[in-house]
Design an enzyme around this catalytic site. Structure first.
Site, short mmCIF file in Angstrom:
data_model
loop_
_atom_site.label_atom_id
_atom_site.label_comp_id
_atom_site.label_asym_id
_atom_site.label_seq_id
_atom_site.Cartn_x
_atom_site.Cartn_y
_atom_site.Cartn_z
N CYS A 54 24.66 76.13 39.74
CA CYS A 54 23.87 74.81 40.08
C CYS A 54 23.89 74.74 41.38
O CYS A 54 22.94 74.24 42.20
CB CYS A 54 24.33 73.75 39.22
N ARG A 109 18.40 75.58 32.50
CA ARG A 109 17.73 75.66 33.87
C ARG A 109 16.19 75.84 33.69
O ARG A 109 15.77 77.04 33.32
CB ARG A 109 18.27 76.96 34.55
#
Length: 218
Positions: free
Chosen positions: A54, A131
Site C-alpha cells: 500500500c 485494491r
C-alpha cells in the site's frame, strides 16, 4: 449464497452513476459530489495503512498528482482505518521518503463507502478493502473499474494509459484498440446502416482491415 447475490447486485458497475457519500478524510470532511464536480476522479482503495504494498502504491499516486491534475483529474484514496492512522502514516511516509500524500484519503472506519462501492470482497477479506480503482467522469458516471488482490500491487502505467484512453475516446468519438497509447491510431465506430457501410468501403482516408474495422489518426 443469498449474501453473495445481494452483494453482486449492489456493487456499482460501469455506466452507473457513482454513489454519493459524505466522509471524513485527511483533508477534512467532504461530500463526494462536491469534490468531484466538473472533474474526472480516480478513486482507489488500499487494504491498510502502514503496510508495504500500500505504501508503494499510494506514494506512486502522490508522485503522479501533478500529472493527473494536468488532465483535469482529482485523486481520492480510501482504507478502513481511522483518520488518525491515516495522518500518522502520511506523515511517516513523508519523513521516510519525502513523498507527501496531499490528496484526500477517506477514513472508512465504518466501512460505509467500501460497501457502497463494492470494495469488500469477503473471499479476500471481510474487514479490509481490496485494491479497487474507479474512474469517474465529470458527469459522475463510472467509466472503468479495476480490482487487484491484496498481494499484488497495481500498475500505474496502465492506470494512466486507461485514463488518457477514456478522455481521448470521449473527445474523438472513437474507440481505442488493444494496447493503445497516445499517438496511435484510433478505431472509427463501425457503420450502422448499408449506406454508411458503402461510404466506409469507398473511404480512402482510413487504414482499413475491412469495413467494420477501420482506424484513423486523431
Amino acid at each position: 449464497m443469498q449474501t453473495t447475490i445481494e452483494t453482486a447486485i449492489t456493487m456499482p458497475r460501469i455506466g452507473d452513476q457513482a454513489p454519493d457519500f459524505t466522509a471524513v478524510t485527511t483533508t477534512g470532511k467532504l461530500t463526494f459530489s462536491d469534490y468531484a464536480k466538473d472533474s474526472w476522479v480516480v478513486m482507489f482503495s488500499h487494504p491498510a495503512d502502514f503496510t508495504p504494498v500500500c505504501t508503494t502504491e499510494m506514494s506512486a499516486f502522490a508522485k503522479e498528482a501533478d500529472w493527473f491534475a494536468e488532465r483535469g483529474t482529482k485523486l481520492m484514496g480510501l482504507s478502513i482505518d481511522s483518520v488518525h492512522s491515516h495522518l500518522a502514516w502520511v506523515n511517516n511516509v513523508r519523513e521516510k521518503t519525502g513523498v507527501y500524500m496531499e490528496f484526500p484519503i477517506i477514513a472508512d472506519i465504518d466501512m460505509k463507502v467500501s460497501k457502497l462501492y463494492g470494495m469488500l470482497h469477503p473471499g479476500e477479506s471481510a474487514t479490509a478493502a481490496v485494491r479497487a480503482v474507479f474512474f469517474i467522469d465529470p458527469k459522475g458516471v463510472i467509466r472503468l473499474i479495476m480490482y487487484y488482490p491484496m498481494n499484488v500491487g497495481r500498475n500505474m502505467h496502465e492506470i494512466k494509459r486507461a485514463l488518457v484512453a477514456l478522455q481521448t475516446s470521449d473527445e474523438s468519438k472513437c474507440a481505442m484498440p488493444i494496447d493503445w497509447r497516445p499517438g496511435d491510431k484510433a478505431i472509427v465506430p463501425p457503420p450502422k446502416t448499408l449506406r454508411e457501410m458503402d461510404e466506409r468501403i469507398a473511404n480512402t482516408e482510413y487504414e482499413k482491415i475491412d469495413f467494420y474495422l477501420a482506424k484513423k489518426d486523431i
